[in-house]
Design an enzyme around this catalytic site. Structure first.
Site, PDB file in Angstrom:
ATOM      1  N   ASP A  46       2.414 -11.247 -26.952  1.00  0.00           N
ATOM      2  CA  ASP A  46       2.093 -11.628 -25.577  1.00  0.00           C
ATOM      3  C   ASP A  46       3.031 -12.748 -25.136  1.00  0.00           C
ATOM      4  OD1 ASP A  46      -0.346 -11.772 -23.385  1.00  0.00           O
ATOM      5  OD2 ASP A  46       0.571 -13.739 -23.743  1.00  0.00           O
ATOM      6  N   HIS A 107      -0.322 -13.576 -13.467  1.00  0.00           N
ATOM      7  CA  HIS A 107      -0.628 -14.694 -14.358  1.00  0.00           C
ATOM      8  C   HIS A 107      -1.796 -15.544 -13.849  1.00  0.00           C
ATOM      9  CE1 HIS A 107       1.463 -17.318 -17.605  1.00  0.00           C
ATOM     10  NE2 HIS A 107       0.163 -17.462 -17.660  1.00  0.00           N
TER      11      HIS A 107
END
Ligand code: A2P
Length: 298
Positions: A46, A107
């Site tokens: 990630d 995000h």
């Protein structure tokens, strides 16, 4: 509970339960960490454009020699890029030197002008619609889209207009930030939760918490393994322990099955000691609808 090794997304794809986190992984360290993790059995990595390490992560992916289809790769659309998501997608693909992303997340529901100034001229819901368009336009480049740092309030607004249900909501999740409202809401909508900062981030008090150390002794593992296992034991939850240290990357793979009582005991830590490693107010948008952060709206 029996901990999972993969979790199915609403796209049908399997996401590994444990992936390597790279938030705060420094240049000069993260390439090696990614290479080491993939060579030693991790199936997922990630990262995020905001971490400024995508190019180095990309080098680690290549250096591992692991075929692209054998690991799950996530990156994220940075807040200042919400006004040009398509360019940001192609920049991330290029930096990571990968033909496709397994998962691309918004995000934060927080468009920004730069790293510290909110951009109130953009609505994150329109950014989500643009991400949906890109997902449909580039199925060979984007296998799934999702969100990160979304509270229930923000998810409800998104779902009222979405044509694609996010595959994942990645949130801060550990025994001092349990967010059961978000976890339960996402489970009811088939949205997988990913736990970031599962250890409580740097210098975490959770590593010496008596409940955690007691269980670590019982299972003959490190406190970190209990914290990672806690998330891996929850249905529909995946987890991102971050480390740039070989021995820890290796050790963090060990997951134990916890009893329901042990899970409840760990989750109860939040009532005594609540904290966030990453408070949403840094975006300039206050609490972002998180009930434990409402003070930030004042
Ligand atoms: P490092 O990267 O130097 O190994 P989180 O995953 O919650 O964000 O926590 C990351 C922090 O925890 C980093 O400071 C990382 O240090 C540290 N860490 C990672 N794995 C372990 C472990 N097994 N034991 C102790 N600390 C760890």
């Amino acid at each position: 509970m029996v901990a999972s090794t993969t979790v199915k997304l609403n796209t049908g794809a399997e996401m590994p339960t444990v992936s390597l986190g790279t938030w705060k992984s420094q240049p000069g360290q993260v390439e090696h960490a990614v290479e080491f993790a993939l060579k030693n059995g991790y199936k997922g990595i990630d990262t995020a454009a905001a971490y400024k390490n995508e190019a180095e992560v990309g080098k680690g992916l290549k250096a591992s020699g692991v075929p692209r289809e054998s690991f799950f790769l996530t990156t994220k659309l940075d807040n200042p890029d919400q006004k040009h998501a398509e360019k940001a997608l192609f920049d991330s693909l290029k930096a990571l030197d990968t033909p496709y992303l397994d998962l691309w997340l918004m995000h934060w529901p927080a468009p920004m002008i730069d790293g510290s100034t909110p951009d109130k001229s953009i609505d994150w819901l329109n950014t989500w619609k643009e991400m949906e368009r890109l997902y449909k336009a580039y199925p060979d480049k984007l296998k799934a889209i999702g969100v990160s740092n979304f509270s229930v309030k923000f998810l409800e607004r998104l779902l009222a207009e979405a044509t694609v249900v996010p595959a994942v909501n990645q949130i801060e999740l550990h025994p001092s930030c349990t967010q059961t409202d978000v976890v339960e809401f996402c489970r009811s909508k088939g949205i997988v939760i990913t736990s970031y900062s599962p250890l409580g981030s740097d210098n975490s008090p959770l590593l010496t918490n008596p409940t955690v150390t007691k269980l670590a002794e019982k299972y003959s593992v490190a406190p970190a393994n209990i914290l990672i296992s806690l998330q891996a034991n929850k249905p529909g939850v995946t987890v991102l322990p971050k480390s740039v240290t070989n021995s820890r990357i290796e050790a963090n793979k060990k997951i134990v099955d916890l009893t329901d009582d042990e899970i409840a005991e760990l989750e109860a830590i939040d009532k005594q000691h609540h904290f966030r490693a990453c408070h949403p107010s840094w975006t300039g948008f206050g609490s972002l609808g998180f009930p434990d952060c409402l003070d930030a709206d004042k």
